[in-house]
Design a protein around this motif. Sequence first.
Motif, PDB file in Angstrom:
ATOM      1  N   PHE B  16       0.858  -1.181   0.000  1.00  0.00           N
ATOM      2  CA  PHE B  16       0.000   0.000   0.000  1.00  0.00           C
ATOM      3  C   PHE B  16       0.895   1.232   0.000  1.00  0.00           C
ATOM      4  N   ASN B  17       0.690   2.094  -0.977  1.00  0.00           N
ATOM      5  CA  ASN B  17       1.564   3.257  -1.153  1.00  0.00           C
ATOM      6  C   ASN B  17       0.974   4.520  -0.533  1.00  0.00           C
ATOM      7  N   TRP B  18       1.685   5.092   0.415  1.00  0.00           N
ATOM      8  CA  TRP B  18       1.254   6.324   1.080  1.00  0.00           C
ATOM      9  C   TRP B  18       2.037   7.523   0.555  1.00  0.00           C
ATOM     10  N   ALA B  19       1.350   8.666   0.542  1.00  0.00           N
ATOM     11  CA  ALA B  19       2.034   9.952   0.356  1.00  0.00           C
ATOM     12  C   ALA B  19       1.689  10.840   1.551  1.00  0.00           C
ATOM     13  N   ILE B  20       2.538  11.795   1.823  1.00  0.00           N
ATOM     14  CA  ILE B  20       2.255  12.771   2.886  1.00  0.00           C
ATOM     15  C   ILE B  20       2.437  14.172   2.323  1.00  0.00           C
ATOM     16  N   LEU B  21       1.460  15.023   2.613  1.00  0.00           N
ATOM     17  CA  LEU B  21       1.556  16.446   2.257  1.00  0.00           C
ATOM     18  C   LEU B  21       1.712  17.256   3.538  1.00  0.00           C
ATOM     19  N   GLY B  22       2.752  18.088   3.595  1.00  0.00           N
ATOM     20  CA  GLY B  22       3.009  18.860   4.822  1.00  0.00           C
ATOM     21  C   GLY B  22       3.909  18.042   5.718  1.00  0.00           C
ATOM     22  N   ALA B  40       2.825  -1.555   4.187  1.00  0.00           N
ATOM     23  CA  ALA B  40       2.679  -0.134   3.859  1.00  0.00           C
ATOM     24  C   ALA B  40       4.049   0.447   3.566  1.00  0.00           C
ATOM     25  N   ARG B  41       4.097   1.364   2.614  1.00  0.00           N
ATOM     26  CA  ARG B  41       5.344   2.112   2.467  1.00  0.00           C
ATOM     27  C   ARG B  41       5.041   3.543   2.061  1.00  0.00           C
ATOM     28  N   LEU B  42       5.932   4.405   2.470  1.00  0.00           N
ATOM     29  CA  LEU B  42       5.819   5.816   2.121  1.00  0.00           C
ATOM     30  C   LEU B  42       6.540   5.999   0.798  1.00  0.00           C
ATOM     31  N   VAL B  43       5.796   6.438  -0.243  1.00  0.00           N
ATOM     32  CA  VAL B  43       6.424   6.524  -1.566  1.00  0.00           C
ATOM     33  C   VAL B  43       6.647   7.963  -2.019  1.00  0.00           C
ATOM     34  N   ALA B  44       5.853   8.907  -1.475  1.00  0.00           N
ATOM     35  CA  ALA B  44       5.980  10.285  -1.957  1.00  0.00           C
ATOM     36  C   ALA B  44       5.701  11.262  -0.831  1.00  0.00           C
ATOM     37  N   VAL B  45       6.448  12.360  -0.820  1.00  0.00           N
ATOM     38  CA  VAL B  45       6.212  13.408   0.172  1.00  0.00           C
ATOM     39  C   VAL B  45       6.252  14.755  -0.530  1.00  0.00           C
ATOM     40  N   ALA B  53      11.422  18.482   1.642  1.00  0.00           N
ATOM     41  CA  ALA B  53      10.846  17.243   1.115  1.00  0.00           C
ATOM     42  C   ALA B  53      11.939  16.205   0.885  1.00  0.00           C
ATOM     43  N   ARG B  54      13.048  16.644   0.334  1.00  0.00           N
ATOM     44  CA  ARG B  54      14.152  15.708   0.054  1.00  0.00           C
ATOM     45  C   ARG B  54      14.717  15.121   1.342  1.00  0.00           C
ATOM     46  N   ALA B  55      14.872  15.968   2.351  1.00  0.00           N
ATOM     47  CA  ALA B  55      15.415  15.484   3.630  1.00  0.00           C
ATOM     48  C   ALA B  55      14.462  14.466   4.253  1.00  0.00           C
ATOM     49  N   PHE B  56      13.167  14.786   4.216  1.00  0.00           N
ATOM     50  CA  PHE B  56      12.156  13.890   4.792  1.00  0.00           C
ATOM     51  C   PHE B  56      12.142  12.564   4.030  1.00  0.00           C
ATOM     52  N   ALA B  57      12.158  12.649   2.691  1.00  0.00           N
ATOM     53  CA  ALA B  57      12.141  11.437   1.851  1.00  0.00           C
ATOM     54  C   ALA B  57      13.353  10.565   2.147  1.00  0.00           C
ATOM     55  N   ALA B  58      14.489  11.206   2.322  1.00  0.00           N
ATOM     56  CA  ALA B  58      15.717  10.455   2.609  1.00  0.00           C
ATOM     57  C   ALA B  58      15.594   9.745   3.956  1.00  0.00           C
ATOM     58  N   ASP B  59      15.048  10.438   4.940  1.00  0.00           N
ATOM     59  CA  ASP B  59      14.914   9.844   6.277  1.00  0.00           C
ATOM     60  C   ASP B  59      14.025   8.608   6.266  1.00  0.00           C
ATOM     61  N   PHE B  60      13.012   8.600   5.387  1.00  0.00           N
ATOM     62  CA  PHE B  60      12.035   7.509   5.439  1.00  0.00           C
ATOM     63  C   PHE B  60      12.034   6.644   4.179  1.00  0.00           C
TER      64      PHE B  60
END
Lengths: 342, 342
Positions: B16-22, B40-45, B53-60
């Motif tokens: 299941f692909n999650w995205a987060i806004l904010g 579940a995985r986080l695929v887009a922020v 966004a890049r820092a957050f994406a890298a962390d997760f």
Amino acid sequence: MCYISRAPNATAIATFNWAILGLGKIARKFAEDLQRIDDARLVAVGSRSLERARAFAADFGAEHAAGSYAATFDGPRVDAVYVATPHTGHRELTLLCLERGIPVLCEKPMGLNYAEVEEMVNAARRTNTYLMEALWSCFIPALVEVKRTVEAGAIGTLEGLRADFGFRGVAREDFDRDRLYNPALGGGALLDIGIYPIWLAQYLFGAPEEIHGVARLTELGADVDTQVTLRYPGGRLAHCYSTLLGATKTDALLLGSEGELHLHSRFHHAHGFSLLKGDEVPPTNHYHRFEGHGYQYEARAVMDDLRAGRKESPIWSLDDSLLLHRTLTEVRRQIGVVYPGE
Amino acid sequence: MCYISRAPNATAIATFNWAILGLGKIARKFAEDLQRIDDARLVAVGSRSLERARAFAADFGAEHAAGSYAATFDGPRVDAVYVATPHTGHRELTLLCLERGIPVLCEKPMGLNYAEVEEMVNAARRTNTYLMEALWSCFIPALVEVKRTVEAGAIGTLEGLRADFGFRGVAREDFDRDRLYNPALGGGALLDIGIYPIWLAQYLFGAPEEIHGVARLTELGADVDTQVTLRYPGGRLAHCYSTLLGATKTDALLLGSEGELHLHSRFHHAHGFSLLKGDEVPPTNHYHRFEGHGYQYEARAVMDDLRAGRKESPIWSLDDSLLLHRTLTEVRRQIGVVYPGE
């Protein structure tokens, strides 16, 4: 441990003679606590039942037991009387004593409503006779210290208060049989226990600028679950909750600009409090423990007042009672609890 | 320990692909908890700041980092999006996703007021796209169990509720600089934390018959000390307190006809509760502990709903959100907190 003040030379001062009118549970606790004061003694007790008066007198060594309230004063000299009947009897018995010039400590609530309290206060002033509402919490050592420490800025400026008093009364099917649930007998949570959170708010904040009450009433019209929000200068709020529907913590939280003060349960005769100054600082606990029920402190205050020639308490004055009952009566008006004669 | 439900055969079901806004504090906690769900995985922020966004994406370990909210969906398939911006952004971003047919879990409060929530709910229904307000407390194991046990009669009939949520915000001199104290940014105690006690009341009692709000406002007009009393059928009352003036216990007490239930602090993601049945019976403690922050339960609920083809949650429905925001908006009307466009 805290000890109540003693006269510097007790032998030089005459023993202080107390009488009690109304010999229920609270009278018994008060009489027990009187035994903790060296120079106080219980000399007379009055009840509508002579049998009850005699048993009570025997238990506490009182010389005179009377089967009517008026006959209570036919015995030894009485320096002050404690009126300890249910609410509905306070006005009549207090007036009876004041008219005879006998100083009165009247169990709270002093009257059923503002008009009764005003009449009693006027009688005290007219007869130049001492009267105090038995707001014993004012004299409990931890509460004296809380007021002092808050006023000294221990939590910065006082910004808010939350206090509750709740216990589980009788089951719904027994509401009709219990004084506490019968408005004809002055029943309801507000006057019985809600008076304490509201007293605490007044003790710390003074006079409210706004009063907001919402309550749940029984079919007979007594309040059993009572929410009161008071507003003070600067927009500051105190929330005072009382309930007969279940046991609540019966504690209090003071919010200050620089920390919180948690008054331990049961807050109205607490043995201590805690100061909280944020996550970085460990809370500090402050204990002011005492033995007995705690009624000895108000009794001692009455004795000190009378020996100093005062006609009211400098700690819990007649104006304080008037203010408290102005609030309580306004809450009752809002929640729709009506007592006899109103 | 409680474990969240797992698909019976996880390998047979697509991730299941999650995205987060904010990408603020709550987004980070949510992303941490997503890691506790195998499928579940986080695929887009997405953020207004590409760097963030890049820092957050890298962390997760998210594949796609976008410097605008719209561009968040230019990458891999997104099965649901978590809208985690401050309150004022919820409406616009939720509508943006719904119009693209992307299921939304929207951080609470779903909107600034009833009108916004209604518009969002209508958009979800019109586009036939999933939407849930992130009332994560509904899915916390101890709270699920509290609802079950209360409905099963563990404390008899539910007669009253008292809940609080308070923390010490910034000092008065910094009010102007903080979102939480700025009505132009949807600030105030009620919408930020007062929503939880009011949610709990609705979760247990349903729709209120009366709403009474009293609050203290800052000079800018945000509420910082907010007292809400709700009345339910039978005259039953719930008192819901929220404050930014100091740390409160942040627990809850349920009064039943046959006992009390104490929901441990912090009640909105409690790990346990205690049942009290009078002085004669020792209290019993019930623990439903979990690891992580607890957001994994709402995330799992969204995944289960979508996999089952549901367009809203059977646990926290769109009508539930409408009801909650009807209450919140009425409280704000009474206390005089006005948000942009109102």
